[in-house]
Write an enzyme that holds these catalytic residues in place. Structure first.
Site, PDB file in Angstrom:
ATOM      1  CG  HIS A  98      39.275 -16.183 -29.985  1.00 55.95           C
ATOM      2  ND1 HIS A  98      38.449 -15.660 -30.962  1.00 55.95           N
ATOM      3  CD2 HIS A  98      38.427 -16.640 -29.010  1.00 55.95           C
ATOM      4  CE1 HIS A  98      37.179 -15.787 -30.604  1.00 55.95           C
ATOM      5  NE2 HIS A  98      37.150 -16.378 -29.428  1.00 55.95           N
ATOM      6  CG  HIS A  99      38.062 -14.677 -25.595  1.00 55.72           C
ATOM      7  ND1 HIS A  99      37.735 -13.683 -26.499  1.00 55.72           N
ATOM      8  CD2 HIS A  99      37.021 -15.558 -25.621  1.00 55.72           C
ATOM      9  CE1 HIS A  99      36.563 -13.953 -27.039  1.00 55.72           C
ATOM     10  NE2 HIS A  99      36.111 -15.078 -26.535  1.00 55.72           N
ATOM     11  CB  ALA A 100      44.630 -16.443 -23.863  1.00 53.80           C
TER      12      ALA A 100
END
Length: 280
Positions: A98-100
């Site tokens: 979810h950090h992309a």
């Protein structure tokens, strides 16, 4: 990470699932990835030509094997989401990257598997309004970045206020949590906000990022949740989806407790909850 193979092995060892219950995805294609990510970023990632600053931001040295891993897990979430449309629920043993964001990788995340799968459903008319529930201890900043200003996706992140990423994006609903938050306060906050987001989003599909780095034993989490509370957290999310008949795809997300068996057991609990709700 070793935990992913160990989760699979534990699920089989306990007899919770058989080999026939698993599927192995292929590689996601560019067309699917472009639905959620910037084309230039994707092309440079796939041909291993990203700027060195971006590679440092990601945190891994680039390699074909690493990129292929992200393509496999993205396709796994796509195929799981499609499976859930007919069967109610599906898991990706990995995923939760979810950090992309739209045009960047970050925090060991190159491609955002659940964002790609959500965009895939919307593109094909398989869903009209999607809710993404992110309960990893780290904010789902990349997911928020990808879907900012897009009314068809409602992003909800409940995360450590002082934890990574230190520059947050704006989800549709962010619930920042103080360090050392314990079981009762966490679960009460979650119950209140789940009711709110389901009322506001009115989803016909849900993605759930089920990171177990909320545990007190986690080296990076800074919260104080017990194993039982982490399992109850999963029950609250899954119960909402089951009760409302909303299809659900789950990706595992983070987990960094000192003992690997703690991480595996916490993740396997999510599957135990699903079996309890969806097979009774």
């Amino acid at each position: 990470m070793a935990k992913y193979e160990l989760i699979y092995q534990q699920l089989l060892y306990e007899g919770l699932f058989s080999i026939a219950d698993f599927f192995e995805p292929g590689l996601a294609d560019k067309k699917s990835i472009y639905l959620a990510h910037d084309q230039q970023y994707v092309d440079q990632l796939l041909d291993l030509s990203l700027d060195p600053k971006m590679v440092r931001r990601i945190g891994f040295p680039l390699s074909k094997e690493l990129v292929d891993r992200e393509l496999y897990l993205s396709q796994g979430s796509i195929e799981g989401a499609v499976f859930a449309l007919d069967n109610g629920i599906a898991f990706n043993i990995a995923g939760g990257t979810h950090h992309a964001g739209y045009d960047f990788g970050e925090g060991f995340c190159l491609l955002n598997d659940q964002a790609i799968a959500a965009a895939y459903l919307l593109d094909r008319g398989l869903a009209k309004k999607i809710l993404i529930i992110d309960l990893d201890v780290h904010q789902g900043n990349g997911t928020a970045h990808i879907f900012r200003g897009k009314d068809q996706v409602y992003t909800f992140s409940m995360h450590g206020e002082k934890n990574f990423p230190f520059i947050k994006q704006s989800s549709d609903l962010d619930i920042p949590l103080a360090d050392d938050l314990g079981d009762d306060a966490y679960l009460n906050l979650l119950e209140h906000n789940l009711k709110l987001v389901f009322e506001q989003a009115k989803p016909d599909f849900v993605f759930y990022q089920a990171g177990v780095d909320v545990l007190e034993t986690d080296k990076l989490g800074k919260l104080k949740l017990s194993m039982d509370a982490c399992k109850q957290r999963d029950y609250q999310v899954l119960q909402y989806c089951h009760k409302l008949g909303v299809p659900l795809q789950i990706s595992m997300g983070g987990g960094y407790s000192t003992e690997i068996k703690t991480i595996v057991n916490a993740h396997v609990n999510t599957y135990r909850v699903a079996l309890d709700l969806y097979t009774h």
